[in-house]
Structures are given as C-alpha cells and as structure tokens.
Design a protein around this motif. Structure first.
Motif, PDB file in Angstrom:
ATOM      1  N   ILE A   1     -72.229 -10.913  54.855  1.00  0.00           N
ATOM      2  CA  ILE A   1     -70.915 -10.639  54.269  1.00  0.00           C
ATOM      3  C   ILE A   1     -70.208 -11.968  54.048  1.00  0.00           C
ATOM      4  N   SER A   2     -69.630 -12.137  52.867  1.00  0.00           N
ATOM      5  CA  SER A   2     -68.889 -13.358  52.569  1.00  0.00           C
ATOM      6  C   SER A   2     -67.648 -13.010  51.755  1.00  0.00           C
ATOM      7  N   VAL A   3     -66.699 -13.933  51.744  1.00  0.00           N
ATOM      8  CA  VAL A   3     -65.488 -13.736  50.946  1.00  0.00           C
ATOM      9  C   VAL A   3     -65.799 -14.110  49.503  1.00  0.00           C
ATOM     10  N   HIS A   4     -65.612 -13.175  48.591  1.00  0.00           N
ATOM     11  CA  HIS A   4     -65.880 -13.419  47.173  1.00  0.00           C
ATOM     12  C   HIS A   4     -64.658 -13.996  46.475  1.00  0.00           C
ATOM     13  N   ASN A   5     -63.488 -13.436  46.757  1.00  0.00           N
ATOM     14  CA  ASN A   5     -62.231 -13.933  46.184  1.00  0.00           C
ATOM     15  C   ASN A   5     -61.112 -13.648  47.183  1.00  0.00           C
ATOM     16  N   MET A   6     -60.597 -14.699  47.791  1.00  0.00           N
ATOM     17  CA  MET A   6     -59.577 -14.539  48.818  1.00  0.00           C
ATOM     18  C   MET A   6     -58.291 -13.946  48.246  1.00  0.00           C
ATOM     19  N   GLU A   7     -57.864 -14.451  47.110  1.00  0.00           N
ATOM     20  CA  GLU A   7     -56.592 -14.020  46.531  1.00  0.00           C
ATOM     21  C   GLU A   7     -56.608 -12.541  46.164  1.00  0.00           C
ATOM     22  N   LYS A   8     -57.741 -12.079  45.638  1.00  0.00           N
ATOM     23  CA  LYS A   8     -57.841 -10.682  45.215  1.00  0.00           C
ATOM     24  C   LYS A   8     -58.407  -9.783  46.307  1.00  0.00           C
ATOM     25  N   LYS A   9     -58.650 -10.354  47.488  1.00  0.00           N
ATOM     26  CA  LYS A   9     -59.123  -9.599  48.650  1.00  0.00           C
ATOM     27  C   LYS A   9     -60.460  -8.910  48.359  1.00  0.00           C
ATOM     28  N   GLN A  10     -61.420  -9.730  47.942  1.00  0.00           N
ATOM     29  CA  GLN A  10     -62.738  -9.220  47.570  1.00  0.00           C
ATOM     30  C   GLN A  10     -63.807  -9.784  48.496  1.00  0.00           C
ATOM     31  N   LEU A  11     -64.772  -8.940  48.854  1.00  0.00           N
ATOM     32  CA  LEU A  11     -65.893  -9.328  49.703  1.00  0.00           C
ATOM     33  C   LEU A  11     -67.213  -9.151  48.958  1.00  0.00           C
ATOM     34  N   ARG A  12     -68.188  -9.929  49.375  1.00  0.00           N
ATOM     35  CA  ARG A  12     -69.545  -9.841  48.824  1.00  0.00           C
ATOM     36  C   ARG A  12     -70.490  -9.433  49.936  1.00  0.00           C
ATOM     37  N   PHE A  13     -71.346  -8.464  49.660  1.00  0.00           N
ATOM     38  CA  PHE A  13     -72.317  -7.966  50.631  1.00  0.00           C
ATOM     39  C   PHE A  13     -73.721  -8.176  50.057  1.00  0.00           C
ATOM     40  N   LYS A  14     -74.551  -8.896  50.789  1.00  0.00           N
ATOM     41  CA  LYS A  14     -75.934  -9.093  50.366  1.00  0.00           C
ATOM     42  C   LYS A  14     -76.853  -8.502  51.422  1.00  0.00           C
ATOM     43  N   LEU A  15     -77.687  -7.554  51.012  1.00  0.00           N
ATOM     44  CA  LEU A  15     -78.604  -6.887  51.927  1.00  0.00           C
ATOM     45  C   LEU A  15     -79.911  -7.671  52.042  1.00  0.00           C
ATOM     46  N   ALA A  16     -80.670  -7.375  53.082  1.00  0.00           N
ATOM     47  CA  ALA A  16     -81.942  -8.056  53.294  1.00  0.00           C
ATOM     48  C   ALA A  16     -82.912  -7.799  52.144  1.00  0.00           C
ATOM     49  N   SER A  17     -82.748  -6.685  51.463  1.00  0.00           N
ATOM     50  CA  SER A  17     -83.605  -6.345  50.329  1.00  0.00           C
ATOM     51  C   SER A  17     -83.317  -7.210  49.110  1.00  0.00           C
ATOM     52  N   GLY A  18     -82.204  -7.953  49.147  1.00  0.00           N
ATOM     53  CA  GLY A  18     -81.811  -8.778  48.010  1.00  0.00           C
ATOM     54  C   GLY A  18     -80.708  -8.165  47.177  1.00  0.00           C
ATOM     55  N   ARG A  19     -80.429  -6.899  47.402  1.00  0.00           N
ATOM     56  CA  ARG A  19     -79.354  -6.230  46.661  1.00  0.00           C
ATOM     57  C   ARG A  19     -77.997  -6.800  47.062  1.00  0.00           C
ATOM     58  N   THR A  20     -77.138  -6.950  46.079  1.00  0.00           N
ATOM     59  CA  THR A  20     -75.808  -7.477  46.305  1.00  0.00           C
ATOM     60  C   THR A  20     -74.781  -6.562  45.664  1.00  0.00           C
ATOM     61  N   PHE A  21     -73.693  -6.315  46.385  1.00  0.00           N
ATOM     62  CA  PHE A  21     -72.586  -5.568  45.787  1.00  0.00           C
ATOM     63  C   PHE A  21     -71.277  -6.175  46.257  1.00  0.00           C
ATOM     64  N   TYR A  22     -70.235  -5.884  45.478  1.00  0.00           N
ATOM     65  CA  TYR A  22     -68.923  -6.488  45.700  1.00  0.00           C
ATOM     66  C   TYR A  22     -67.879  -5.400  45.881  1.00  0.00           C
ATOM     67  N   LEU A  23     -66.945  -5.625  46.813  1.00  0.00           N
ATOM     68  CA  LEU A  23     -65.909  -4.652  47.104  1.00  0.00           C
ATOM     69  C   LEU A  23     -64.551  -5.335  47.178  1.00  0.00           C
ATOM     70  N   GLN A  24     -63.540  -4.615  46.733  1.00  0.00           N
ATOM     71  CA  GLN A  24     -62.161  -5.112  46.800  1.00  0.00           C
ATOM     72  C   GLN A  24     -61.327  -4.185  47.668  1.00  0.00           C
ATOM     73  N   LEU A  25     -60.562  -4.772  48.571  1.00  0.00           N
ATOM     74  CA  LEU A  25     -59.735  -3.996  49.485  1.00  0.00           C
ATOM     75  C   LEU A  25     -58.686  -3.209  48.715  1.00  0.00           C
ATOM     76  N   CYS A  26     -58.568  -1.929  49.020  1.00  0.00           N
ATOM     77  CA  CYS A  26     -57.553  -1.095  48.384  1.00  0.00           C
ATOM     78  C   CYS A  26     -56.174  -1.443  48.951  1.00  0.00           C
ATOM     79  N   PRO A  27     -55.113  -1.215  48.190  1.00  0.00           N
ATOM     80  CA  PRO A  27     -53.757  -1.479  48.697  1.00  0.00           C
ATOM     81  C   PRO A  27     -53.506  -0.740  50.002  1.00  0.00           C
ATOM     82  N   GLN A  28     -52.946  -1.434  50.963  1.00  0.00           N
ATOM     83  CA  GLN A  28     -52.679  -0.858  52.287  1.00  0.00           C
ATOM     84  C   GLN A  28     -51.219  -0.422  52.344  1.00  0.00           C
TER      85      GLN A  28
END
Length: 203
Positions: free
Chosen positions: A113-140
């Motif tokens: 897990i890594s920070v993709h964009n701090m300002e937009k509150k986005q994270l990057r997830f890379k699985l052992a299989s090589g698949r990567t997906f990106y998520l953005q935190l919903c408004p709290q």
C-alpha cells in the motif's frame, strides 16, 4: 497508530464482524474507511454511471503483533432502489449501508500500500499477483479526525525495513539534499488498470 477496539469508535464493518461470522476477525482491532475506486489518473471508475465503493480495512488478528497483518475489502449492500451510489451522490451524505459482504481477505505481506496522491486522499494497492488498483477516500461527513492521516501512518508502518533503508540511503547520496528519487525512464506501455478484485473471502 492505534487500531480501534472500543465499540464507541467501531466502524460498521467491524461491528458486523463482531457478530462472529469470521472467528479470526471477531475481536481484531481494525482501521476501516469507505473508498471509491479510481484509475491511475485519479478519475472515477464507473460502470453504467455508477461508482464502485468499497470498505477497506486493515486488522491485527494476533495480539502478539505490533502492526496490522490482514487487508479486508468489503462491498456495501444497499437496498435495491439505491444499490450503487451515483457519481454526484459521493459529494452528499446518504444513508449508510446496513450490511457488508466481505469480498477479499488478504495477508498484508502480499499487498503493498502506498500513497498515490496526498492532496486528493488517494491510495495505491499492489497485490503479489501484480494487479494494481487505486482508491480515493470518500468524504468523511461529521468526522473531526483527519482519517486519511491515519491511513498515511498505516502505510509507513507497513513498509518493509529494506525499503526504508533504501530511501534513507538515497537521501544521503542525493547531492541536491532534497531526498528526491532519480528520474525514471518513461514506460513504453501504459499500465493496465484492473477493476477492483471481487472474490468471496473464506474463513
């Protein structure tokens, strides 16, 4: 960073897991938040103009561990008339889901897990299989705490020691003194963005 164990600070997924459907997670401290799937460019990933939201949690299933060891992905289950949030509904408060379907349960040693964009509150997830997906935190809505800052702390906590040593060494060797990584050559191919994996978790 302290994961939630108190019922007064418990998220909806953790509350559901406390009912005992998964014995391993019944008493596990957890950090959880609602995210929306995006692509690498930060654009919302939508199917038929409907956004894919997901509850992401990291939990510690062993009391002897000092850091979380499992990643949970869960799908919120809404009533049929509002099964998926529309694009514009992300900016407005909506009734919370009453139930969740746990779709992934992965050891964190197989996930980076890594920070993709701090300002937009986005994270990057890379699985052992090589698949990567990106998520953005919903408004709290109504939250007084900077939830994304907790996720940033978790990201740094989960980084392997070898990676931290490499970063420190690069900062020492950087003649500019700013700790900037050397520029990378452009990739010959645009990386493929995979949809959020959905696989029923097993106990």
């Amino acid at each position: 960073m302290c994961l939630s164990t108190s019922s007064s600070f418990m998220g909806p997924l953790q509350s559901q897991l406390r009912q005992g459907e998964y014995a391993l997670l019944k008493l596990a401290p957890m950090l959880e938040s609602e995210f929306v799937q995006i692509n690498k460019q930060g654009e919302l990933v939508d199917v038929h103009k409907q956004v894919q939201t997901v509850i992401v949690g990291i939990a510690c299933t062993c009391p002897n561990l000092l850091v979380p060891n499992v990643l949970l992905l869960a799908r919120p289950i809404f009533p049929p008339e509002e099964s998926f949030p529309k694009l514009k509904s992300l900016l407005h408060k909506r009734p919370p889901a009453k139930k969740f379907e746990l779709t992934r349960l992965l050891p964190l040693r197989f996930v980076k897990i890594s920070v993709h964009n701090m300002e937009k509150k986005q994270l990057r997830f890379k699985l052992a299989s090589g698949r990567t997906f990106y998520l953005q935190l919903c408004p709290q809505h109504g939250s007084k705490e900077d939830v994304f800052r907790l996720w940033v702390k978790a990201v740094h906590m989960l980084r392997p020691p070898s990676e931290i040593r490499t970063e420190v060494q690069s900062q020492v060797q950087d003649p500019r003194g700013r700790g900037e990584a050397p520029p990378r050559a452009p990739s010959p191919q645009r990386p493929q963005v995979h949809p959020l994996p959905v696989v029923t978790a097993h106990t």
